[in-house]
Design a protein around this motif. Structure first.
Motif, PDB file in Angstrom:
ATOM      1  N   ARG A 216      29.606  31.486  34.548  1.00  0.00           N
ATOM      2  CA  ARG A 216      31.090  31.403  34.705  1.00  0.00           C
ATOM      3  C   ARG A 216      31.292  29.621  35.349  1.00  0.00           C
ATOM      4  O   ARG A 216      30.575  28.728  34.649  1.00  0.00           O
ATOM      5  CB  ARG A 216      31.021  31.871  36.178  1.00  0.00           C
TER       6      ARG A 216
ATOM      7  N   THR B  93      27.461  45.430  31.678  1.00  0.00           N
ATOM      8  CA  THR B  93      26.580  43.746  30.950  1.00  0.00           C
ATOM      9  C   THR B  93      24.638  44.266  31.769  1.00  0.00           C
ATOM     10  O   THR B  93      24.561  43.828  30.572  1.00  0.00           O
ATOM     11  CB  THR B  93      26.768  43.357  32.623  1.00  0.00           C
TER      12      THR B  93
ATOM     13  N   TYR C  59      34.544  43.416  29.002  1.00  0.00           N
ATOM     14  CA  TYR C  59      34.986  43.367  30.562  1.00  0.00           C
ATOM     15  C   TYR C  59      37.280  42.863  30.998  1.00  0.00           C
ATOM     16  O   TYR C  59      37.321  43.332  31.783  1.00  0.00           O
ATOM     17  CB  TYR C  59      34.615  41.174  31.173  1.00  0.00           C
TER      18      TYR C  59
ATOM     19  N   GLU D  87      39.147  45.318  33.437  1.00  0.00           N
ATOM     20  CA  GLU D  87      39.358  44.677  34.550  1.00  0.00           C
ATOM     21  C   GLU D  87      41.344  45.509  34.309  1.00  0.00           C
ATOM     22  O   GLU D  87      41.794  45.942  35.203  1.00  0.00           O
ATOM     23  CB  GLU D  87      39.871  43.236  34.262  1.00  0.00           C
TER      24      GLU D  87
ATOM     25  N   ARG E 120      41.074  48.723  36.342  1.00  0.00           N
ATOM     26  CA  ARG E 120      40.754  48.627  37.451  1.00  0.00           C
ATOM     27  C   ARG E 120      39.323  49.258  37.771  1.00  0.00           C
ATOM     28  O   ARG E 120      39.066  49.739  38.696  1.00  0.00           O
ATOM     29  CB  ARG E 120      41.574  49.371  38.289  1.00  0.00           C
TER      30      ARG E 120
ATOM     31  N   MET F 229      23.353  35.086  35.778  1.00  0.00           N
ATOM     32  CA  MET F 229      24.896  35.731  37.030  1.00  0.00           C
ATOM     33  C   MET F 229      25.618  34.660  37.341  1.00  0.00           C
ATOM     34  O   MET F 229      26.879  34.408  36.913  1.00  0.00           O
ATOM     35  CB  MET F 229      24.901  37.119  37.811  1.00  0.00           C
TER      36      MET F 229
ATOM     37  N   SER G   2      35.517  48.502  38.978  1.00  0.00           N
ATOM     38  CA  SER G   2      34.446  48.352  39.515  1.00  0.00           C
ATOM     39  C   SER G   2      33.772  46.869  39.346  1.00  0.00           C
ATOM     40  O   SER G   2      33.858  46.811  38.369  1.00  0.00           O
ATOM     41  CB  SER G   2      34.033  48.611  41.158  1.00  0.00           C
ATOM     42  N   SER G   3      33.525  45.943  40.123  1.00  0.00           N
ATOM     43  CA  SER G   3      32.669  44.868  39.942  1.00  0.00           C
ATOM     44  C   SER G   3      31.250  45.396  39.626  1.00  0.00           C
ATOM     45  O   SER G   3      30.132  45.477  38.657  1.00  0.00           O
ATOM     46  CB  SER G   3      32.209  43.498  40.531  1.00  0.00           C
ATOM     47  N   LEU G   4      30.455  46.904  40.550  1.00  0.00           N
ATOM     48  CA  LEU G   4      29.795  47.088  40.592  1.00  0.00           C
ATOM     49  C   LEU G   4      29.244  48.274  38.965  1.00  0.00           C
ATOM     50  O   LEU G   4      28.674  48.348  38.762  1.00  0.00           O
ATOM     51  CB  LEU G   4      29.136  48.194  41.828  1.00  0.00           C
ATOM     52  N   TYR G   5      30.780  49.128  38.641  1.00  0.00           N
ATOM     53  CA  TYR G   5      30.380  49.810  37.027  1.00  0.00           C
ATOM     54  C   TYR G   5      30.851  49.136  35.979  1.00  0.00           C
ATOM     55  O   TYR G   5      29.870  49.321  35.981  1.00  0.00           O
ATOM     56  CB  TYR G   5      31.737  51.224  37.343  1.00  0.00           C
ATOM     57  N   THR G   6      31.427  47.726  36.089  1.00  0.00           N
ATOM     58  CA  THR G   6      31.176  46.935  35.257  1.00  0.00           C
ATOM     59  C   THR G   6      29.327  46.567  34.683  1.00  0.00           C
ATOM     60  O   THR G   6      29.245  46.033  33.710  1.00  0.00           O
ATOM     61  CB  THR G   6      31.891  45.585  35.166  1.00  0.00           C
ATOM     62  N   PHE G   7      28.990  46.206  35.954  1.00  0.00           N
ATOM     63  CA  PHE G   7      27.626  45.497  35.719  1.00  0.00           C
ATOM     64  C   PHE G   7      26.861  46.354  35.446  1.00  0.00           C
ATOM     65  O   PHE G   7      25.888  46.059  34.435  1.00  0.00           O
ATOM     66  CB  PHE G   7      27.476  45.107  37.417  1.00  0.00           C
TER      67      PHE G   7
END
Length: 300
Positions: free
Chosen positions: A111, A217, A199, A203, A206, A107, A208-213
């Motif tokens: 990037r 992911t 992603y 975005e 809106r 992770m 959250s990073s936790l929700y996206t993960f």
């Protein structure tokens, strides 16, 4: 395509030398089959036969057929079950640590960062080393007199490898350090295949990073992560080199170590062959469970 595969071109060297299609095929296939039979199939069948006998390689006495006696004695031995318990605990600690550390590193590397290629290469170095060398290297690091681990942690002369309660964790840490790069490499391949537009959509919404993960992911990387877990679980069950070098505590006697002692120190060849097949059946059963969940992950 079929026509090309079944006959040779008229101007090839093989035709000029009078070699037929069948001869060319046999020249490639027969040596491979012979190699597999000699080095794979025959040892498996021979050791399977030995597992039903009282054969000892240290003597010239003939092997006597005893049927399932070796399997019955092993499955009824409480010390063997203790080895299985220790190994199960080791596999759980080791593989879990490798997944967490390896996926976390993937992770971080997924990037744009400076010198990404160099950092990735350096992180892959541990799994390229010999396991015996790694065992000796970490034995020095764990040394209570001059090991740097105790120095940096301020633990004085703490005995990592002599303490029965900590020795197994110390051995598992070495395995995590060595093989987390393997999980990282596979995870990087999975992360690079995740469509970027997902992603971007998250975005825009809106999320959250936790929700996206957990919604993007992890579900998309789960199949390749499961493959890494399958391979590392199989290898963890066979761990011998660095575990044997690092500690001689009873709490670190994995099934591979017990199998080695039974076969080459006690010379119980027939019983050790039966033990090896019990371990094989167990690993195959666990692998099938993993494959079942892998198929479910792919179907989602």
């Amino acid at each position: 395509m079929a026509d090309v595969m079944t006959r040779l071109e008229p101007d090839t060297r093989a035709v000029a030398r009078g070699l037929s299609d069948m001869t060319i095929r046999n020249l490639f296939i027969i040596p491979t089959i012979a190699f597999l039979i000699i080095f794979n199939v025959f040892p498996l069948l021979y050791s399977l036969w030995q597992s039903f006998t009282d054969f000892r390689a240290s003597t010239t006495a003939p092997a006597n057929w005893i049927g399932l006696a070796n399997y019955r004695d092993l499955l009824g031995d409480e010390f063997i079950w203790r080895n299985f318990t220790i190994t199960a605990k080791y596999v759980l600690i080791s593989v879990s640590g490798q997944v967490v550390v390896g996926f976390g590193l993937a992770m971080l590397l997924n990037r744009a960062i400076p010198m990404k290629g160099l950092i990735t290469t350096l992180l892959l170095l541990p799994m390229m080393l010999s396991m015996a060398v790694v065992g000796l290297f970490w034995k020095l690091l764990y040394d209570p007199s001059f090991g740097i681990i105790n120095y940096f942690l301020g633990l004085g002369k703490f005995e990592w490898l002599a303490d029965p309660q900590v020795a197994l964790f110390a051995v598992a840490i070495v395995d995590i350090w060595m093989w987390s790069p393997f999980v990282m490499l596979l995870s990087l391949a999975g992360l690079s295949a995740v469509p970027k537009h997902l992603y971007e959509a998250a975005e825009i919404d809106r999320a959250s990073s936790l929700y996206t993960f957990f919604r993007i992911t992890l579900p998309l990387v789960a199949p390749i992560l499961m493959i890494a877990i399958i391979f590392r679980t199989m290898e963890a069950f066979k761990t011998f080199d660095h575990a044997y070098i690092l500690s001689s505590q009873p709490t670190t006697e994995l099934i591979a170590i017990r199998l080695y002692k039974m076969a080459f120190l006690e010379w119980q060849t027939g019983m050790s062959s039966a033990f090896a097949y019990i371990v094989l059946i167990m690993v195959v059963a666990i692998t099938n469970i993993y494959v079942k969940y892998l198929n479910r992950a792919k179907a989602r």
